[in-house]
Design a protein around this motif. Sequence first.
Motif, PDB file in Angstrom:
ATOM      1  N   GLU A   1      10.612   1.380   2.992  1.00  0.00           N
ATOM      2  CA  GLU A   1      11.197   0.626   1.890  1.00  0.00           C
ATOM      3  C   GLU A   1      10.809   1.278   0.569  1.00  0.00           C
ATOM      4  OE1 GLU A   1      13.557  -2.349   0.310  1.00  0.00           O
ATOM      5  OE2 GLU A   1      13.171  -1.924   2.444  1.00  0.00           O
ATOM      6  N   PRO A   2      11.787   1.744  -0.216  1.00  0.00           N
ATOM      7  CA  PRO A   2      11.433   2.427  -1.461  1.00  0.00           C
ATOM      8  C   PRO A   2      11.027   1.444  -2.549  1.00  0.00           C
ATOM      9  CG  PRO A   2      13.807   2.301  -1.253  1.00  0.00           C
ATOM     10  CD  PRO A   2      13.236   1.725   0.013  1.00  0.00           C
ATOM     11  N   SER A   3      10.147   1.897  -3.415  1.00  0.00           N
ATOM     12  CA  SER A   3       9.831   1.149  -4.623  1.00  0.00           C
ATOM     13  C   SER A   3      10.822   1.575  -5.687  1.00  0.00           C
ATOM     14  CB  SER A   3       8.396   1.454  -5.076  1.00  0.00           C
ATOM     15  OG  SER A   3       8.120   0.855  -6.319  1.00  0.00           O
TER      16      SER A   3
ATOM     17  N   HIS B   1      12.910   0.840  -9.535  1.00  0.00           N
ATOM     18  CA  HIS B   1      13.129   0.149 -10.795  1.00  0.00           C
ATOM     19  C   HIS B   1      14.325  -0.787 -10.637  1.00  0.00           C
ATOM     20  CE1 HIS B   1      14.427  -0.330 -15.008  1.00  0.00           C
ATOM     21  NE2 HIS B   1      13.162  -0.083 -15.328  1.00  0.00           N
TER      22      HIS B   1
ATOM     23  N   ASP C   1      13.355   7.811   0.255  1.00  0.00           N
ATOM     24  CA  ASP C   1      12.863   6.459   0.484  1.00  0.00           C
ATOM     25  C   ASP C   1      11.432   6.401  -0.032  1.00  0.00           C
ATOM     26  OD1 ASP C   1      11.362   7.798   2.387  1.00  0.00           O
ATOM     27  OD2 ASP C   1      12.214   6.764   4.117  1.00  0.00           O
ATOM     28  N   GLY C   2      10.636   5.489   0.452  1.00  0.00           N
ATOM     29  CA  GLY C   2       9.274   5.372  -0.024  1.00  0.00           C
ATOM     30  C   GLY C   2       8.329   6.429   0.493  1.00  0.00           C
TER      31      GLY C   2
ATOM     32  N   SER D   1       6.421  10.386  -4.270  1.00  0.00           N
ATOM     33  CA  SER D   1       5.507   9.452  -4.915  1.00  0.00           C
ATOM     34  C   SER D   1       6.055   9.089  -6.284  1.00  0.00           C
ATOM     35  CB  SER D   1       4.106  10.081  -5.061  1.00  0.00           C
ATOM     36  OG  SER D   1       3.255   9.249  -5.815  1.00  0.00           O
TER      37      SER D   1
ATOM     38  N   GLN E   1       6.772   5.127  -8.632  1.00  0.00           N
ATOM     39  CA  GLN E   1       6.953   3.684  -8.593  1.00  0.00           C
ATOM     40  C   GLN E   1       8.380   3.240  -8.845  1.00  0.00           C
ATOM     41  OE1 GLN E   1       4.702   3.131 -12.721  1.00  0.00           O
ATOM     42  NE2 GLN E   1       5.688   1.223 -12.119  1.00  0.00           N
ATOM     43  N   HIS E   2       9.173   4.052  -9.553  1.00  0.00           N
ATOM     44  CA  HIS E   2      10.530   3.639  -9.901  1.00  0.00           C
ATOM     45  C   HIS E   2      11.588   4.210  -8.969  1.00  0.00           C
ATOM     46  CE1 HIS E   2       9.031   1.642 -13.327  1.00  0.00           C
ATOM     47  NE2 HIS E   2       8.782   2.715 -14.055  1.00  0.00           N
ATOM     48  N   GLY E   3      11.194   5.021  -7.979  1.00  0.00           N
ATOM     49  CA  GLY E   3      12.147   5.612  -7.069  1.00  0.00           C
ATOM     50  C   GLY E   3      12.658   6.957  -7.547  1.00  0.00           C
TER      51      GLY E   3
END
Length: 432
Positions: free
Chosen positions: A116-118, A120, A143-144, A168, A170-172
């Motif tokens: 599951e991607p992180s 924005h 993806d994540g 890596s 946080q916003h994808g």
Amino acid sequence: MLAAPLLFAALACAAPADPSPADARPADADQWPRFRGPDGAGVAAGTFPDTFTTDDLAWNAPLLGTGVSSPTVWGDAAFVTSADGPRRWLIRLKVDTGAIVWTREVTLNPDGPPAEPSLHAKNDPASSTPAADAERVFALFSDGERIVLSAFTHAGEPVWRRDLGPFSGQHGHGTSPVRVDVPAEDAPGANAVRELLVLSNDQDDDGGVLALDAATGETVWTAARDSREVAYATPVVLRRPGKPLALLTASGAAGIVALDAATGAELWRTGEFPARVVASPVIAGGKAWAQCGAGGAGKLLIGADLDTGEVEVERTRSLPYVPTPVAANGLLFLWGDRGVVTALDAETGEAVWAERVGGNYSGSPVVIGEKLICVTEDGVVTVLAADDEYRLLGKTELGAASSATPAVSRDRVFFRLEDRLVCLPLGPAPGD
């Protein structure tokens, strides 16, 4: 996609020292083969209407899933990416009718569902604009945990697949691949080229630029560099007679970096930006321009000498964060995230005019003929005159959300809405 594509929507051999003047024009100049078209300039010929209605659309094609990526066009094919939960697709449509020719699902994790991607709030799993050439189309998904780059023929047959390792941020993910041809000294023929697929990959951890052999997916060169946070800029191509083909990239940790497209050797860099880079670089007025920002607003725009990277212009007011600027008629147009548009003298960086047009924007503007076009996040097409006098020419509602940059090919413009692709016919360019 974000100017990167969107904010999110969106590494060979040595070159000869003296390319011919013909190198000043890309071989794919009549196509729209990547994010923001040939060389990433965002400029096309044609006559765009001041206003239109949905009845004027040539077609309106629903897509599987959603996305913030932009379409790519080559010949009679339009390509676009889409996603729904863990599923990712590359889709080919007919440019004249909008009929879907084929849909190919891209697997990120062969052993199971993708991580599951992180993301924005404005990003989407389908944020990267495909790249295309006369034989292949290239789709990038993340993806994540990983980044996967896949190549297909125009008939939809798989050519190769590369897992480029972990991701890596946080916003994808959000940057897009680009296709470039460089001289091939080890191949027969005076005009032999090597076909490269180039990707900027600046993450929260390691960063850099990667060039792959477009036919095989094998690594040709890598240009590593420090990374401070994910950057979303897609490379632009710098062509100048008598000089090697160059790629201009941008990231927060490095600033604008010029690379020899054939080898990945660094030619110059401006030095780091104080904030995140989302928008892609722009070439205008004999300078390389790029910007950084945070919190929905631009913080710094610089203009650097194309030969040395020396920063000659700095601007800190009325700047976009996500939308990539576009240049035409000696001007650099900055289309702000919150609807303020500024025209700068492309040589000096001095403001010519600045006006509020309204709306919120994640896609980037393009120039078609003598008009400046950008689409709000609510799907309103806003048209301005691309000259030294501000003139709002018209606004048209498309009726659905959009965070993508328009694509233009020959006599058509393509708008990517959240869950569909629509096509508007263009009038001929003056003199055609």
